[in-house]
Design an enzyme around this catalytic site. Structure first.
Site, PDB file in Angstrom:
ATOM      1  N   ASN A 229      44.061  10.778   6.920  1.00 39.13           N
ATOM      2  CA  ASN A 229      44.537  10.687   8.289  1.00 39.13           C
ATOM      3  C   ASN A 229      45.966  11.209   8.322  1.00 39.13           C
ATOM      4  OD1 ASN A 229      42.142   9.388   9.201  1.00 39.13           O
ATOM      5  ND2 ASN A 229      42.875   7.453   8.356  1.00 39.13           N
TER       6      ASN A 229
ATOM      7  N   HIS B 114      48.318   9.582   1.773  1.00 39.21           N
ATOM      8  CA  HIS B 114      47.291   8.937   0.945  1.00 39.21           C
ATOM      9  C   HIS B 114      45.929   9.550   1.224  1.00 39.21           C
ATOM     10  CE1 HIS B 114      47.999   6.609   4.615  1.00 39.21           C
ATOM     11  NE2 HIS B 114      46.695   6.358   4.646  1.00 39.21           N
TER      12      HIS B 114
ATOM     13  N   HIS C  96      57.731   9.910  -2.324  1.00 35.10           N
ATOM     14  CA  HIS C  96      57.474   9.671  -0.904  1.00 35.10           C
ATOM     15  C   HIS C  96      57.289  10.993  -0.167  1.00 35.10           C
ATOM     16  CE1 HIS C  96      57.448   7.530   2.922  1.00 35.10           C
ATOM     17  NE2 HIS C  96      58.136   8.554   3.392  1.00 35.10           N
TER      18      HIS C  96
ATOM     19  N   HIS D 199      53.000   7.256   4.428  1.00 34.83           N
ATOM     20  CA  HIS D 199      53.147   7.755   3.051  1.00 34.83           C
ATOM     21  C   HIS D 199      51.786   8.372   2.729  1.00 34.83           C
ATOM     22  CE1 HIS D 199      54.745   7.082  -1.302  1.00 34.83           C
ATOM     23  NE2 HIS D 199      53.569   7.715  -1.418  1.00 34.83           N
TER      24      HIS D 199
ATOM     25  N   HIS E 257      41.996   8.620   1.183  1.00 32.03           N
ATOM     26  CA  HIS E 257      40.987   7.561   1.131  1.00 32.03           C
ATOM     27  C   HIS E 257      39.771   8.083   0.373  1.00 32.03           C
ATOM     28  CE1 HIS E 257      42.538   4.947   4.535  1.00 32.03           C
ATOM     29  NE2 HIS E 257      43.102   6.092   4.892  1.00 32.03           N
TER      30      HIS E 257
ATOM     31  N   CYS F 164      59.232   1.684   2.897  1.00 33.14           N
ATOM     32  CA  CYS F 164      57.855   2.202   2.930  1.00 33.14           C
ATOM     33  C   CYS F 164      56.960   1.305   2.072  1.00 33.14           C
ATOM     34  CB  CYS F 164      57.830   3.639   2.409  1.00 33.14           C
ATOM     35  SG  CYS F 164      56.173   4.259   2.083  1.00 33.14           S
TER      36      CYS F 164
ATOM     37  N   ASP G 252      42.094  -0.350  -1.417  1.00 36.72           N
ATOM     38  CA  ASP G 252      42.552  -0.608  -0.053  1.00 36.72           C
ATOM     39  C   ASP G 252      42.462  -2.103   0.242  1.00 36.72           C
ATOM     40  OD1 ASP G 252      42.805   1.359   2.692  1.00 36.72           O
ATOM     41  OD2 ASP G 252      42.443  -0.784   3.007  1.00 36.72           O
TER      42      ASP G 252
HETATM   43  P1  5GP Z   1      45.779   5.172   7.358  1.00 36.45           P
HETATM   44  O1  5GP Z   1      45.265   4.667   8.676  1.00 36.45           O
HETATM   45  O2  5GP Z   1      47.275   5.292   7.352  1.00 36.45           O
HETATM   46  O3  5GP Z   1      45.070   6.412   6.878  1.00 36.45           O
HETATM   47  O4  5GP Z   1      45.334   4.082   6.308  1.00 36.45           O
HETATM   48  C1  5GP Z   1      46.191   3.137   5.772  1.00 36.45           C
HETATM   49  C2  5GP Z   1      45.351   2.280   4.851  1.00 36.45           C
HETATM   50  O5  5GP Z   1      46.232   1.500   4.078  1.00 36.45           O
HETATM   51  C3  5GP Z   1      44.435   1.303   5.601  1.00 36.45           C
HETATM   52  O6  5GP Z   1      43.088   1.506   5.183  1.00 36.45           O
HETATM   53  C4  5GP Z   1      44.969  -0.070   5.201  1.00 36.45           C
HETATM   54  O7  5GP Z   1      43.932  -1.032   5.029  1.00 36.45           O
HETATM   55  C5  5GP Z   1      45.699   0.221   3.903  1.00 36.45           C
HETATM   56  N1  5GP Z   1      46.833  -0.659   3.641  1.00 36.45           N
HETATM   57  C6  5GP Z   1      47.830  -0.981   4.510  1.00 36.45           C
HETATM   58  N2  5GP Z   1      48.720  -1.809   3.916  1.00 36.45           N
HETATM   59  C7  5GP Z   1      48.267  -2.007   2.648  1.00 36.45           C
HETATM   60  C8  5GP Z   1      48.766  -2.773   1.546  1.00 36.45           C
HETATM   61  O8  5GP Z   1      49.807  -3.439   1.610  1.00 36.45           O
HETATM   62  N3  5GP Z   1      48.043  -2.739   0.404  1.00 36.45           N
HETATM   63  C9  5GP Z   1      46.886  -2.018   0.286  1.00 36.45           C
HETATM   64  N4  5GP Z   1      46.268  -2.065  -0.894  1.00 36.45           N
HETATM   65  N5  5GP Z   1      46.392  -1.275   1.295  1.00 36.45           N
HETATM   66  C10 5GP Z   1      47.073  -1.275   2.466  1.00 36.45           C
HETATM   67 ZN    ZN Z   2      56.674   5.958   0.687  1.00 32.64          ZN
END
Ligand code: 5GP
Ligand code: ZN
Length: 118
Positions: free
Chosen positions: A89, A102, A49, A100, A104, A7, A33
């Site tokens: 999301n 999160h 996790h 995982h 925003h 992950c 991000d």
């Molecule tokens: P989701 O679409 O799952 O809600 O958002 C995932 C977020 O994680 C996206 O905004 C993407 O830019 C961010 N993200 C994905 N991989 C990484 C990473 O390796 N490092 C950081 N800092 N953000 C990440």
């Molecule tokens: Zn995780």
């Protein structure tokens, strides 16, 4: 603390891949991000996790409350001092990309991209 080997956010928690951390305690980290959609775009995650908000139940209430309660302080510290959006999301319909949990935090002085988060 449970974790998953593959992950990406667990790897950030373990320090195996870099991230611009803006907060850390025993349960939670927050980092910028990698593809910000606005001047302030912070992700708040549990160190443990949890795959998705779709997986959460009442045993997670304390942790979730802690994460949400951190949001205003983190937002203001990053420059979102005039309000912000909070997005989680979740699952396929929610178009969650990283499995995982999160939060925003999206804002900043000119958050023109804020509507772009799906
Ligand atoms: P989701 O679409 O799952 O809600 O958002 C995932 C977020 O994680 C996206 O905004 C993407 O830019 C961010 N993200 C994905 N991989 C990484 C990473 O390796 N490092 C950081 N800092 N953000 C990440
Ligand atoms: Zn995780």
């Amino acid at each position: 603390m449970s974790s998953q080997d593959d992950c990406i956010f667990c790897k950030i928690v373990r320090g195996e891949i870099p991230a611009k951390k803006v907060f850390e305690d025993e349960d939670v980290i927050a980092f910028l991000d990698i593809k910000p959609v606005a001047p302030v775009h912070v992700l708040v995650i549990p160190k443990k996790h949890i795959a998705s908000l779709t997986q959460v139940d009442k045993t997670d209430a304390l942790l979730l409350g802690k994460m949400l309660a951190l949001v205003p302080t983190l937002a203001v510290a990053q420059g979102a001092d005039d309000g912000f959006r909070v997005i989680i999301n979740a699952g396929r319909v929610g178009q969650q990309e990283v499995p995982h949990l999160h939060i925003h935090i999206i804002g900043g002085p000119h958050p023109l991209g804020a509507m772009l988060v799906r």
